[in-house]
Motif scaffolding. Structure first.
Motif, PDB file in Angstrom:
ATOM      1  N   ASP B  81       1.019  -1.215  -0.094  1.00  0.00           N
ATOM      2  CA  ASP B  81      -0.032   0.062   0.066  1.00  0.00           C
ATOM      3  C   ASP B  81       0.828   1.289  -0.064  1.00  0.00           C
ATOM      4  N   GLN B  82       2.262   0.998   0.264  1.00  0.00           N
ATOM      5  CA  GLN B  82       2.870   2.422   0.636  1.00  0.00           C
ATOM      6  C   GLN B  82       3.054   2.892  -0.846  1.00  0.00           C
ATOM      7  N   ALA B  83       3.708   4.030  -0.844  1.00  0.00           N
ATOM      8  CA  ALA B  83       3.744   4.978  -1.984  1.00  0.00           C
ATOM      9  C   ALA B  83       4.909   4.215  -2.811  1.00  0.00           C
ATOM     10  N   VAL B  84       6.152   4.006  -2.052  1.00  0.00           N
ATOM     11  CA  VAL B  84       7.122   3.298  -2.696  1.00  0.00           C
ATOM     12  C   VAL B  84       7.217   2.109  -1.958  1.00  0.00           C
ATOM     13  N   VAL B  85       7.134   0.950  -2.933  1.00  0.00           N
ATOM     14  CA  VAL B  85       7.034  -0.174  -2.485  1.00  0.00           C
ATOM     15  C   VAL B  85       8.427  -0.930  -2.143  1.00  0.00           C
ATOM     16  N   ASP B  86       8.674  -1.548  -1.063  1.00  0.00           N
ATOM     17  CA  ASP B  86       9.889  -2.262  -0.827  1.00  0.00           C
ATOM     18  C   ASP B  86       9.795  -3.790  -1.270  1.00  0.00           C
ATOM     19  N   PHE B  87      10.208  -3.689  -2.685  1.00  0.00           N
ATOM     20  CA  PHE B  87       9.888  -5.015  -3.064  1.00  0.00           C
ATOM     21  C   PHE B  87      10.454  -6.330  -2.659  1.00  0.00           C
ATOM     22  N   GLN B  88      11.701  -5.671  -2.007  1.00  0.00           N
ATOM     23  CA  GLN B  88      12.587  -6.939  -1.473  1.00  0.00           C
ATOM     24  C   GLN B  88      11.755  -7.501  -0.249  1.00  0.00           C
ATOM     25  N   LYS B  89      11.267  -6.688   0.410  1.00  0.00           N
ATOM     26  CA  LYS B  89      10.583  -7.327   1.565  1.00  0.00           C
ATOM     27  C   LYS B  89       9.110  -8.076   1.226  1.00  0.00           C
ATOM     28  N   VAL B  90       8.530  -7.405   0.226  1.00  0.00           N
ATOM     29  CA  VAL B  90       7.499  -8.038  -0.105  1.00  0.00           C
ATOM     30  C   VAL B  90       7.720  -9.297  -0.808  1.00  0.00           C
ATOM     31  N   ASP B  91       8.929  -9.379  -1.417  1.00  0.00           N
ATOM     32  CA  ASP B  91       9.512 -10.693  -2.154  1.00  0.00           C
ATOM     33  C   ASP B  91       9.570 -11.760  -0.791  1.00  0.00           C
ATOM     34  N   ALA B  92      10.179 -11.307   0.265  1.00  0.00           N
ATOM     35  CA  ALA B  92      10.604 -12.371   1.073  1.00  0.00           C
ATOM     36  C   ALA B  92       9.313 -12.861   1.857  1.00  0.00           C
ATOM     37  N   TYR B  93       8.426 -12.000   1.986  1.00  0.00           N
ATOM     38  CA  TYR B  93       6.946 -12.613   2.624  1.00  0.00           C
ATOM     39  C   TYR B  93       6.477 -13.412   1.580  1.00  0.00           C
ATOM     40  N   VAL B  94       6.224 -13.267   0.604  1.00  0.00           N
ATOM     41  CA  VAL B  94       5.748 -13.851  -0.395  1.00  0.00           C
ATOM     42  C   VAL B  94       6.164 -15.479  -0.540  1.00  0.00           C
ATOM     43  N   HIS B  95       7.822 -15.073  -0.507  1.00  0.00           N
ATOM     44  CA  HIS B  95       8.305 -16.409  -0.507  1.00  0.00           C
ATOM     45  C   HIS B  95       7.893 -17.205   0.727  1.00  0.00           C
ATOM     46  N   GLN B  96       7.899 -16.617   1.838  1.00  0.00           N
ATOM     47  CA  GLN B  96       7.470 -17.240   3.056  1.00  0.00           C
ATOM     48  C   GLN B  96       6.121 -18.057   2.811  1.00  0.00           C
ATOM     49  N   LEU B  97       5.245 -17.170   2.432  1.00  0.00           N
ATOM     50  CA  LEU B  97       4.043 -17.739   2.062  1.00  0.00           C
ATOM     51  C   LEU B  97       3.735 -18.946   1.175  1.00  0.00           C
ATOM     52  N   LYS B  98       4.700 -18.878   0.207  1.00  0.00           N
ATOM     53  CA  LYS B  98       4.879 -19.694  -0.785  1.00  0.00           C
ATOM     54  C   LYS B  98       5.315 -21.106  -0.067  1.00  0.00           C
ATOM     55  N   GLY B  99       6.227 -20.927   0.796  1.00  0.00           N
ATOM     56  CA  GLY B  99       6.858 -21.976   1.585  1.00  0.00           C
ATOM     57  C   GLY B  99       5.767 -22.871   2.280  1.00  0.00           C
ATOM     58  N   SER B 100       5.189 -22.089   2.876  1.00  0.00           N
ATOM     59  CA  SER B 100       4.078 -22.603   3.788  1.00  0.00           C
ATOM     60  C   SER B 100       2.912 -23.295   3.250  1.00  0.00           C
ATOM     61  N   SER B 101       2.484 -22.569   1.994  1.00  0.00           N
ATOM     62  CA  SER B 101       1.342 -23.147   1.440  1.00  0.00           C
ATOM     63  C   SER B 101       1.818 -24.385   0.644  1.00  0.00           C
ATOM     64  N   SER B 102       2.890 -24.539   0.262  1.00  0.00           N
ATOM     65  CA  SER B 102       3.378 -25.767  -0.242  1.00  0.00           C
ATOM     66  C   SER B 102       3.587 -26.926   0.787  1.00  0.00           C
TER      67      SER B 102
END
Lengths: 725, 165
Positions: B81-102
């Motif tokens: 939601d932020q104006a400037v997105v920290d994509f790395q952080k976002v990616d890290a979280y998504v990676h986590q979610l990917k891991g747990s969902s798998s």
């Protein structure tokens, strides 16, 4: 609890030889994701592993005790895990860790654990990109699993523990450089920088280099190798693990030095691998040789076991060889490469078991020599008795001897070899070493040969402990008889050749077989004494050049250089007797290389001839050039396998090597290989059992493609190729 | 929306539905989830791991997953939601979610995460926004079904123990 504890304790103490070993293995699981952690825990429990369970460190502190059927220990923080491990070092057998964790990088944890505790670590991640996996391996992971993990995969992880234990219990006393730190270093080398290995014997580096080259050829093999490169630093002495990194370094070093100068020492230096002593390699090499019809071992052995890493490599060797083999297979042209691979394998195997790997490596250096020369070289190098490897071995046996032999050999070789090796390649290496190289080369070439030329060769005289240096091991010469001075030559040939379809009539190889040549070298495992048919000299019988003293010589030479590659690496200073590991794999080899033999002093194995080792790739001295049915590739595979097998399990080593051959070898050839391999088993009594093991492993296992290193149950399957024995 | 029958079922916890019927209903639900791609083979492994010695295993894992996933989704919403997105952080979280969902077998969610990561790599904010919505959509869908599943399981187990007693 006592029961459990005891069980766990037992497991730990007895090195997991217990049949029930997998049960009750204590695992520490680390993952920041609670879901994954829980699932992993359940899966591990399902496999009946157990360990202390604690969700947090505190809990652990209180309720930590390895007993009862406590579920696997889990923690979601790497720092906690480290603490746990440090305080309870002997309470865990295995660590499984996720790669991405918030408090610490998984790789870092891996390194630390490997370094400090010498425990096998398995990486886990949802990310399966090759480069990430490579990174894991480079950091020393025993294995890399992808999420979601399945129970089948987990069921196999105990192998890593066993393997490690085996290595540590092995009598690697000979291998000096078993420093764990070395291994770690090697393992830790970031990104597998080839030269990261600190100070280890160059040999290892070289070997690895060679292998690397080969590996490069075979990317897929790399993976395998990597896997195999488990940290074998369980030994007291930090063993040098012939990891792929090492290998790479090795290869790089070799390349850098140029084949001509690829002396084990230099290689080591270049490799800067810790503890990689030639001895290690040699030792491994020897082992390999004995086991693997010297094919690869020789190569490796020649490296002079210098690399402790080789020892480790043994497990790795398996890889190495595979690579080598594989590589060789692929590069027909690069026969030299192949051999190097084999050497590497041999060497690595030699180190640990794989004498081969080293040999392979040696070969690698020489890849370039393609063609006739190579063959010759190979042949020369390989003089492994009958076996392709044999030639290598032969070369190795004490350079001194080599020299002497050389003249003979050359003649012989010339006659046999199409190219008239005579001097070639094998000899190229320093005279002293050249021999080794010769062997290596022969070995290598054998291996290479195999690929490139289906020829069978090898068994020829190459095995004869090629008179060291340049003489291509009697290529052609019926070997055994030739070893004049060598006495030691016992036909190392026997071994080496397993890979290549030595079909060439083992006779040539067989000639050695009868130890008549070197009476004293009984150890020389003349592989296949069987002069005939059993080309399988499988145990690259290194002609243990008894230079110094027969018994000693034997040891050295005996390197079942399955890793013929090793031979190549023999250090120029062949002060050590060229150990010719005569793998008289041929069933007859009663001689069975004595265990000692198998440990070819790495020093002896001068890799200097390394440059010539290129020839070695060809191990295949294909005496039967035509016959080499076995595609080199096959052989390579075999070799690799064998090498790998060597590494993986001392015993299995041989098998593997041989195994490889078998598969590829055509029927007729197969026999030869099998023989060799089988021979190796019998003959190579490396270290008492190592050789046998090696042989077994090197024994041609029909699995060629898979070079199932280590994991493959190489168990001595001697390939009963009819012929043998 | 839950199917009518489920609602009825759930609203009458002590309905005289037989154990067998309950089981059948549960199986149908799970099967439909497989067919629709909500679950994959990994979930089967989880089911396999549940046995007499760990009867609540699947439920436990599901709960762990849901907690974790919701935490991550909340974080992601904030970040994107932020104006400037920290994509790395976002990616890290998504990676986590990917891991747990798998790990749990949540296939659709996992696939959505993979796509999400693509946008992260491209530093595409709009793409990320969309991808996040897709992930949420799949997740909540799955979550509902999990809820039903767990309730059915509870009833079955209660039934079982009641019968045993």
């Amino acid at each position: 609890m006592t029961v459990e504890e005891r069980k766990g304790h037992l497991m730990r103490e007895e090195g997991g030889q217990n049949d029930q070993f997998p049960v009750g293995m204590r695992v520490l699981a680390v993952d920041d994701d609670p879901t994954c952690l829980r699932v992993l825990e359940a899966l591990l429990l399902r496999c009946r592993y157990h360990g202390a369970k604690a969700e947090s460190f505190d809990l652990l502190k209180e309720g930590f005790n390895v007993d009862h059927f406590v579920p696997v220990t889990t923690t979601n923080q790497a720092t906690v895990a480290l603490k746990l491990l440090r305080e309870n070092r002997d309470k865990f057998d295995l660590v499984i860790s996720d790669v991405h964790m918030p408090d610490m990088d998984g790789f870092k944890l891996l390194e630390l654990v490997g370094l400090e505790m010498d425990l096998p670590v398995i990486m886990l991640s949802v990310n399966g990109e090759t480069k990430t996996v490579m990174k894991g391996i480079a950091h020393g992971a025993c294995d890399y699993l992808l999420k979601p993990v399945r129970v089948e995969e987990l069921k196999n992880i105990w192998q890593h523990v066993v393997r490690r234990r085996k290595f540590s219990h092995k009598d690697y006393s000979n291998f000096d450089n078993g420093e764990e730190s070395e291994r770690h270093q090697i393992v830790s080398s970031e990104g597998g920088q080839d030269l990261n290995i600190s100070g280890s014997t160059n040999q290892n580096g070289k070997l690895s280099r060679k292998r690397k080259d080969q590996n490069e050829e075979d990317e897929d093999d790399c993976e395998e190798n990597v896997q195999e490169n488990e940290d074998l630093t369980t030994q007291k002495k930090p063993r040098v693990v012939w990891s792929i990194d090492l290998h790479r370094k090795f290869v790089a070093a070799v390349n850098q030095l140029g084949i001509d100068k690829a002396v084990p020492k230099r290689i080591l230096e270049l490799m800067n691998v810790e503890r990689l002593t030639r001895e290690n390699k040699y030792r491994l090499y020897l082992k390999r040789l004995s086991t693997v019809a010297s094919q690869q071992a020789n190569m490796v052995a020649t490296f002079g076991g210098s690399d402790p890493s080789y020892l480790h490599m043994s497990s790795l060797d398996g890889f190495g060889s595979l690579h080598v083999l594989a590589a060789s297979g692929h590069l027909p042209a690069l026969t030299s490469l192949q051999s190097s691979k084999v050497l590497d394998r041999a060497i690595t195997g030699g180190l640990g078991n794989h004498g081969f790997t080293s040999s392979r490596i040696v070969q690698v250096g020489h890849n370039n020599t393609s063609t006739p020369c190579n063959d010759l070289n190979r042949f020369q190098h390989i003089n492994l008795p009958g076996n392709q490897h044999g030639s290598l071995l032969q070369g190795i046996p004490t350079s001194l001897e080599l020299e002497q032999l050389q003249p003979r050999r050359i003649q012989e070789a010339n006659s046999h070899f199409p190219g008239g090796f005579s001097d070639n390649k094998l000899a190229t290496a320093t005279p002293g070493s050249s021999f080794v190289n010769g062997t290596n080369s022969s070995f290598i070439s054998q291996t290479l040969r195999q690929q490139a030329h289906p020829r069978r060769f090898i068994n020829h005289s190459s095995i004869r402990a090629t008179p060291i240096s340049t003489h291509p091991f009697h290529v052609g010469s019926e070997c055994s008889s030739h070893f004049p001075d060598l006495g030691r030559c016992k036909d190392t040939r026997k071994c080496a050749v397993p890979l290549t379809a030595y079909a060439t009539n083992t006779s040539s190889m067989g000639s050695f077989t009868t130890d008549d040549e070197c009476p004293k070298f009984k150890d020389n495992l003349t592989i296949s004494q069987r002069d005939t048919n059993i080309p399988t000299i499988s145990s690259t019988s290194f002609m243990a050049a008894p230079p110094r003293d027969p018994s000693i010589g034997r040891d050295r030479q005996c390197q079942a250089n399955s890793s013929i590659g090793r031979t190549m690496l023999l250090p120029t200073t062949m002060d050590r007797e060229m150990k010719f590991v005569n793998f008289s794999s041929a069933g007859n080899s009663k001689e069975r290389l004595e265990p000692k033999d198998i440990y070819i002093d790495e020093n002896d194995i001068t890799i200097s001839s390394f440059s010539s080792s290129t020839m070695s790739n060809n191990f295949m001295i294909d005496p039967f050039s035509g016959n080499q049915m076995m595609n080199n590739s096959h052989y390579n595979k075999r070799m690799d396998k064998s090498i790998i097998s060597l590494t993986t399990a001392s015993s299995s080593i041989l098998q593997e090597n041989f195994k490889i051959d078998d598969s590829t070898v055509d029927d007729p050839q197969k026999d030869t290989y099998d023989l060799e391999i089988t021979k190796l088993q019998g003959g190579i009594v490396i270290g008492g059992c190592n050789l046998d093991d090696l042989v077994n492993s090197s024994m041609i296992k029909p699995e060629r493609d898979e070079i199932s290193l280590m994991d493959s149950d190489t168990g001595c399957d001697f390939y009963p190729l009819g012929a043998c024995m | 929306m839950l199917p009518l029958c489920s609602r009825v079922l759930l609203s009458h916890p002590f309905s005289p539905m037989s154990l067998m019927a309950l089981r059948e209903q549960l199986n149908m639900l799970v099967n439909s989830m497989y067919i629709e791609g909500l679950l994959d083979q990994q979930f089967q492994q989880l089911q396999m791991l549940q046995d007499a010695s760990s009867p609540g295993f699947v439920a436990e894992v599901i709960n762990l997953f849901c907690e974790d996933a919701e935490r991550i989704l909340t974080e992601l919403t904030k970040l994107v939601d932020q104006a400037v997105v920290d994509f790395q952080k976002v990616d890290a979280y998504v990676h986590q979610l990917k891991g747990s969902s798998s790990s749990v077998g949540a296939q659709n969610v996992k696939l959505a995460c993979i796509q999400f990561r693509q946008f992260c790599e491209e530093n595409n904010k709009d793409g990320c926004l969309n991808a996040l919505n897709v992930v949420k959509h799949h997740y909540y869908l799955l979550r509902n079904k999990f809820d039903t599943m767990l309730q059915l399981e509870q009833r079955i187990q209660a039934y079982d123990s009641k019968q045993q007693n």
